[in-house]
Structures are given as structure tokens and as C-alpha cells.
Motif scaffolding. Structure first.
Motif, PDB file in Angstrom:
ATOM      1  N   MET A   1       0.852  -1.190   0.000  1.00  0.00           N
ATOM      2  CA  MET A   1       0.000   0.000   0.000  1.00  0.00           C
ATOM      3  C   MET A   1       0.884   1.235   0.000  1.00  0.00           C
ATOM      4  O   MET A   1       1.760   1.370   0.852  1.00  0.00           O
ATOM      5  N   THR A   2       0.672   2.123  -0.936  1.00  0.00           N
ATOM      6  CA  THR A   2       1.529   3.299  -1.099  1.00  0.00           C
ATOM      7  C   THR A   2       0.661   4.546  -1.272  1.00  0.00           C
ATOM      8  O   THR A   2      -0.369   4.504  -1.932  1.00  0.00           O
ATOM      9  N   SER A   3       1.104   5.641  -0.671  1.00  0.00           N
ATOM     10  CA  SER A   3       0.392   6.911  -0.822  1.00  0.00           C
ATOM     11  C   SER A   3       1.388   8.052  -0.736  1.00  0.00           C
ATOM     12  O   SER A   3       2.563   7.861  -0.402  1.00  0.00           O
ATOM     13  N   ASP A   4       0.904   9.251  -0.998  1.00  0.00           N
ATOM     14  CA  ASP A   4       1.768  10.420  -0.869  1.00  0.00           C
ATOM     15  C   ASP A   4       2.074  10.714   0.599  1.00  0.00           C
ATOM     16  O   ASP A   4       3.200  11.083   0.947  1.00  0.00           O
ATOM     17  N   VAL A   5       1.052  10.558   1.453  1.00  0.00           N
ATOM     18  CA  VAL A   5       1.203  10.870   2.876  1.00  0.00           C
ATOM     19  C   VAL A   5       0.576   9.749   3.697  1.00  0.00           C
ATOM     20  O   VAL A   5      -0.549   9.324   3.419  1.00  0.00           O
ATOM     21  N   VAL A   6       1.318   9.271   4.684  1.00  0.00           N
ATOM     22  CA  VAL A   6       0.782   8.332   5.663  1.00  0.00           C
ATOM     23  C   VAL A   6       0.637   9.091   6.979  1.00  0.00           C
ATOM     24  O   VAL A   6       1.598   9.720   7.442  1.00  0.00           O
ATOM     25  N   VAL A   7      -0.537   9.033   7.564  1.00  0.00           N
ATOM     26  CA  VAL A   7      -0.802   9.678   8.847  1.00  0.00           C
ATOM     27  C   VAL A   7      -1.043   8.595   9.887  1.00  0.00           C
ATOM     28  O   VAL A   7      -1.890   7.714   9.678  1.00  0.00           O
ATOM     29  N   VAL A   8      -0.313   8.651  10.982  1.00  0.00           N
ATOM     30  CA  VAL A   8      -0.525   7.722  12.089  1.00  0.00           C
ATOM     31  C   VAL A   8      -1.308   8.458  13.166  1.00  0.00           C
ATOM     32  O   VAL A   8      -0.816   9.421  13.757  1.00  0.00           O
ATOM     33  N   GLY A   9      -2.550   8.016  13.387  1.00  0.00           N
ATOM     34  CA  GLY A   9      -3.412   8.664  14.375  1.00  0.00           C
ATOM     35  C   GLY A   9      -4.590   9.342  13.717  1.00  0.00           C
ATOM     36  O   GLY A   9      -4.412  10.188  12.832  1.00  0.00           O
ATOM     37  N   ALA A  10      -5.810   8.990  14.158  1.00  0.00           N
ATOM     38  CA  ALA A  10      -7.025   9.544  13.564  1.00  0.00           C
ATOM     39  C   ALA A  10      -7.781  10.449  14.530  1.00  0.00           C
ATOM     40  O   ALA A  10      -8.994  10.588  14.428  1.00  0.00           O
ATOM     41  N   GLY A  11      -7.047  11.066  15.472  1.00  0.00           N
ATOM     42  CA  GLY A  11      -7.638  12.132  16.269  1.00  0.00           C
ATOM     43  C   GLY A  11      -7.678  13.407  15.452  1.00  0.00           C
ATOM     44  O   GLY A  11      -7.337  13.425  14.265  1.00  0.00           O
ATOM     45  N   ILE A  12      -8.041  14.516  16.072  1.00  0.00           N
ATOM     46  CA  ILE A  12      -8.207  15.751  15.318  1.00  0.00           C
ATOM     47  C   ILE A  12      -6.903  16.217  14.683  1.00  0.00           C
ATOM     48  O   ILE A  12      -6.905  16.764  13.577  1.00  0.00           O
ATOM     49  N   VAL A  13      -5.741  15.975  15.328  1.00  0.00           N
ATOM     50  CA  VAL A  13      -4.475  16.416  14.745  1.00  0.00           C
ATOM     51  C   VAL A  13      -4.154  15.586  13.506  1.00  0.00           C
ATOM     52  O   VAL A  13      -3.756  16.122  12.460  1.00  0.00           O
ATOM     53  N   GLY A  14      -4.329  14.271  13.589  1.00  0.00           N
ATOM     54  CA  GLY A  14      -4.091  13.429  12.423  1.00  0.00           C
ATOM     55  C   GLY A  14      -5.051  13.740  11.293  1.00  0.00           C
ATOM     56  O   GLY A  14      -4.645  13.858  10.122  1.00  0.00           O
ATOM     57  N   LEU A  15      -6.336  13.903  11.612  1.00  0.00           N
ATOM     58  CA  LEU A  15      -7.323  14.213  10.577  1.00  0.00           C
ATOM     59  C   LEU A  15      -7.069  15.579   9.952  1.00  0.00           C
ATOM     60  O   LEU A  15      -7.314  15.775   8.752  1.00  0.00           O
ATOM     61  N   ALA A  16      -6.583  16.534  10.744  1.00  0.00           N
ATOM     62  CA  ALA A  16      -6.258  17.850  10.188  1.00  0.00           C
ATOM     63  C   ALA A  16      -5.176  17.732   9.125  1.00  0.00           C
ATOM     64  O   ALA A  16      -5.243  18.411   8.084  1.00  0.00           O
ATOM     65  N   HIS A  17      -4.185  16.879   9.363  1.00  0.00           N
ATOM     66  CA  HIS A  17      -3.131  16.690   8.362  1.00  0.00           C
ATOM     67  C   HIS A  17      -3.654  15.953   7.132  1.00  0.00           C
ATOM     68  O   HIS A  17      -3.276  16.276   5.996  1.00  0.00           O
ATOM     69  N   ALA A  18      -4.528  14.969   7.349  1.00  0.00           N
ATOM     70  CA  ALA A  18      -5.129  14.284   6.214  1.00  0.00           C
ATOM     71  C   ALA A  18      -5.965  15.258   5.378  1.00  0.00           C
ATOM     72  O   ALA A  18      -5.914  15.250   4.140  1.00  0.00           O
ATOM     73  N   TYR A  19      -6.725  16.108   6.042  1.00  0.00           N
ATOM     74  CA  TYR A  19      -7.564  17.087   5.355  1.00  0.00           C
ATOM     75  C   TYR A  19      -6.712  18.080   4.570  1.00  0.00           C
ATOM     76  O   TYR A  19      -6.990  18.381   3.391  1.00  0.00           O
ATOM     77  N   ALA A  20      -5.636  18.572   5.197  1.00  0.00           N
ATOM     78  CA  ALA A  20      -4.757  19.511   4.502  1.00  0.00           C
ATOM     79  C   ALA A  20      -4.087  18.858   3.302  1.00  0.00           C
ATOM     80  O   ALA A  20      -3.890  19.497   2.258  1.00  0.00           O
ATOM     81  N   ALA A  21      -3.728  17.578   3.418  1.00  0.00           N
ATOM     82  CA  ALA A  21      -3.094  16.870   2.300  1.00  0.00           C
ATOM     83  C   ALA A  21      -4.077  16.652   1.158  1.00  0.00           C
ATOM     84  O   ALA A  21      -3.735  16.839  -0.025  1.00  0.00           O
ATOM     85  N   VAL A  22      -5.309  16.264   1.470  1.00  0.00           N
ATOM     86  CA  VAL A  22      -6.331  16.052   0.439  1.00  0.00           C
ATOM     87  C   VAL A  22      -6.609  17.348  -0.308  1.00  0.00           C
ATOM     88  O   VAL A  22      -6.791  17.353  -1.538  1.00  0.00           O
ATOM     89  N   ARG A  23      -6.621  18.460   0.405  1.00  0.00           N
ATOM     90  CA  ARG A  23      -6.871  19.745  -0.251  1.00  0.00           C
ATOM     91  C   ARG A  23      -5.745  20.111  -1.210  1.00  0.00           C
ATOM     92  O   ARG A  23      -5.944  20.950  -2.088  1.00  0.00           O
ATOM     93  N   ARG A  24      -4.576  19.492  -1.030  1.00  0.00           N
ATOM     94  CA  ARG A  24      -3.465  19.684  -1.960  1.00  0.00           C
ATOM     95  C   ARG A  24      -3.473  18.660  -3.099  1.00  0.00           C
ATOM     96  O   ARG A  24      -2.551  18.620  -3.901  1.00  0.00           O
ATOM     97  N   GLY A  25      -4.471  17.797  -3.123  1.00  0.00           N
ATOM     98  CA  GLY A  25      -4.564  16.787  -4.160  1.00  0.00           C
ATOM     99  C   GLY A  25      -3.696  15.574  -3.928  1.00  0.00           C
ATOM    100  O   GLY A  25      -3.412  14.818  -4.871  1.00  0.00           O
ATOM    101  N   LEU A  26      -3.285  15.330  -2.683  1.00  0.00           N
ATOM    102  CA  LEU A  26      -2.404  14.213  -2.363  1.00  0.00           C
ATOM    103  C   LEU A  26      -3.208  13.006  -1.908  1.00  0.00           C
ATOM    104  O   LEU A  26      -4.300  13.136  -1.354  1.00  0.00           O
TER     105      LEU A  26
END
Length: 366
Positions: A1-26
Motif C-alpha cells: 500500500m503506497t500513498s503520498d502521505v501516511v498519517v498515524v493517528g485519527a484524532g483531530i491532529v491526524g485528521l487535520a493533516h489528512a484534510y490539509a493533504a487532500v486539499r493539496r490533491g495528495l
């Protein structure tokens, strides 16, 4: 499994990084050890306490506000622009609010006693207060789950009930195999020491334990804003910048030494069903005691009842929140190439994470 960004942790800090990455098209994969977020991101007041921050925290909080309002349109997240009422019950507390309003202009509006009572139910002894219109409210028990669902709908892959065993450049070794990514963000809150113990020791990360309660609303009244008190003036950087804050601390230390010793931040917010979340106390340790002292709950209940002007409150639920604490409000470190460890170490993750994450990704992706 490969992606541009791997986030460890699905609390608000982890989700904030996932959200910011998705908004960049990653492309993003989120690894979470539990089947859903269950830590500090759901055990809080649901209060975007923006205005009371200072310095970088205020900068991140104001940026996060825009992201919360965007999420209200993009996802099934109810965000209320209901503001905060700070209740002053002594002349020195009102002096702090007057100084704060002079510093912040339209971010803080002074209230007289009738105006405070018109907005929130309070007991005797109120001398005035302030309204902070920029502050936000969300349902803490639902918001992060709604954000995760929205991100999944935008292509983020979640590996729930999956433990991260090893983290290094370009990969995370999990209980379900290796997940590879060009960049890795580790957002595990107070569990930084589980993955990077030397880093946690160097940054002096501890766990802050909070006593919080859910009580039946004694007034049957809708309370839109969050409600802070004089005890709150001692816990936020924006108020600490006011010259009169020292007088408040001196008086409360003299009159309520036990309450200051347990780190009381007397405040409450209302849940969607009308119940109130009240609290909270603060105790710091690398390894907190597993035992809950009933005395702390008694103190919170007594002070909240006095604030609300009722003889007693009916408890529906009790819990202990835990968040990361350190001398600096934010931990952002690089333990390996392409890896960032990120934690909000000041108890304001819901307030600032959505503003912090874009700044971290700007640096990580550079």
C-alpha cells in the motif's frame, strides 16, 4: 500500500493533516490503532477557544476557524458560530476583561450583568463579563467521526484497528503489513513516548489528566455560547497578557487554594440534547495514576452548581480526558527524513489543529 502521505493517528491532529493533504490533491492513508477515535478528540468541550489564545496559538486558531467553517459546508459537521461568554464574578476579573477588550478590539465585547444573564444562566455574584464572537462550537462526540467519514468519501483510506509498530523514512510497519508513503506524519497525541521515547523526554512531554462530567441541564434553557469564568483567565495566554491577571491569581490562590492546586478551569458547554459538559481539573504526570479521586469530581460539581445558581447537579456521565502537555504549546519534530512528529501539547487541539497542519505540510513537502 503506497500513498503520498501516511498519517498515524485519527484524532483531530491526524485528521487535520489528512484534510490539509487532500486539499493539496495528495493521496493519504490513515493508520489508527482503535476502531474509531476515542481519546482527547472526543473527550472535550467541543469549544473552539480561539480568541483567548496568543502568539502562534492564536495564529493557528484563526486559520483553523476558516477550515472548520469550510468543513461545515463540505462534510456533515455542525459548526456553530456561537462565541464564548466569559463571566466575571469579581472586580479584578472584570478588570482583566476590560484590558483584554482594549487589546483585541472587536474580538471581545464587554457585557454588563444584565447582558451576561441574557446570554447564559448564572447564579448570584456576577459583576459583568465579555462576549468573544469569533469562538466556535462543535459536538465533540461527533465532529471527528464526521470528518473521518468525509475524508473517506474523498478517497482517504483508513486502516482502523491497526497498530503502528515501526516508523521510518517512507514507511510505517503496522499490524496489517507495511504502508509506504513519500511523507509520514505521526499524530499520536500523548503517546509520543510510545514511538519516540528519547524525543518525548527531550521535549518533556507528560500526560495531563482531566476530570470532566456530563450533567442534566438544571434550567432547561438553550445555551449557545461556551461559558468561561475567572478561573479560565489563568489558563489562556491572551488573558495572561493583561496586567490585572496577576491580581486574579493572587486572590484565587488566597480564597480557593485547593481549586488552583487541582488546576480547575471552571467552564461549561451544552451538548445537542441539552445536557451540559462541565469541568475541568488538570493533573500532570508521565504515567498518570489509574485511580480517580472522587474529591475532584465533588469540587467541579460544587463550583459548577454555584456558577449556575442551583443547589446541586445531576450527573449522567463521568470520564477522564488525557492530552499531551509540554513546556511549549506545539511539538513538531523530525526524527527521520520525511517524518514529522506532531502533537498539540497545550490542550487546544480542537482549537488549533486545522491551522497547524497546513504549516507542517508546507515544511514537510518542501
Amino acid at each position: 500500500m503506497t500513498s503520498d502521505v501516511v498519517v498515524v493517528g485519527a484524532g483531530i491532529v491526524g485528521l487535520a493533516h489528512a484534510y490539509a493533504a487532500v486539499r493539496r490533491g495528495l493521496s493519504v492513508v490513515v493508520v489508527e490503532r482503535d476502531e474509531r477515535a476515542r481519546g482527547a478528540s472526543v473527550r472535550n468541550f467541543g469549544h473552539g477557544c480561539l480568541t483567548a489564545q496568543s502568539g502562534r496559538a492564536l495564529e493557528y486558531a484563526l486559520a483553523a476557524r476558516e477550515s472548520w467553517l469550510a468543513l461545515a459546508k463540505e462534510a456533515d459537521v455542525r459548526v456553530r458560530e456561537s462565541g464564548t461568554v466569559v463571566v466575571a464574578r469579581a472586580a479584578d476579573e472584570m478588570a482583566v476583561l476590560e484590558e483584554f477588550a482594549a487589546l483585541r478590539g472587536d474580538q471581545a465585547r464587554l457585557l454588563d450583568e444584565p447582558a451576561v444573564r441574557a446570554r447564559v444562566p448564572v447564579g448570584d455574584g456576577v459583576v459583568g463579563g465579555a462576549f468573544l464572537p469569533l469562538d466556535l462550537r462543535v459536538d465533540p462526540r461527533r465532529a471527528v467521526h464526521a470528518i473521518a467519514a468525509a475524508l473517506a468519501g474523498r478517497g482517504v483510506r483508513f486502516l482502523w484497528s491497526t497498530a503502528a509498530h515501526g516508523i521510518g523514512p517512507g514507511e510505517v510497519v503496522t499490524s496489517r503489513g507495511v504502508v509506504r508513503g513519500r511523507r509520514v506524519v505521526v499524530a499520536v497525541g500523548h503517546d509520543v513516548d510510545r514511538h519516540f521515547p528519547e524525543l518525548a523526554e527531550w521535549r518533556r512531554v507528560r500526560r495531563c489528566s482531566l476530570h470532566m462530567l456530563r450533567v442534566a441541564d438544571p434550567h432547561g434553557r438553550t445555551v449557545d455560547p461556551a461559558v468561561l469564568t475567572g478561573f479560565s483567565l489563568l489558563r489562556y495566554g491572551g488573558f495572561a497578557e493583561c496586567p490585572s491577571a496577576g491580581a486574579v491569581r493572587e486572590r484565587l490562590s488566597r480564597e480557593h487554594a485547593e481549586l488552583l492546586d487541582c488546576g480547575l478551569n471552571l467552564m461549561f458547554t451544552q451538548l445537542p440534547d441539552g445536557d451540559l459538559t462541565i469541568g475541568d481539573t488538570h493533573a500532570y504526570a508521565r504515567t498518570p495514576s489509574p485511580y480517580r479521586a472522587e474529591r475532584l469530581d465533588e469540587l467541579v460539581l460544587a463550583q459548577a452548581a454555584r456558577l449556575l445558581g442551583v443547589p446541586r447537579l445531576r450527573v449522567r456521565e463521568r470520564w477522564r480526558g488525557v492530552y499531551a502537555s509540554a513546556p511549549e504549546p506545539f511539538l513538531v519534530e523530525t526524527p527521520a527524513d520525511g517524518v514529522r512528529v506532531v502533537s498539540v501539547t497545550s490542550g487546544i487541539g480542537m482549537t488549533t489543529a486545522l491551522g497547524l497542519a497546513p504549516a507542517v505540510l508546507d515544511d514537510l513537502l518542501d
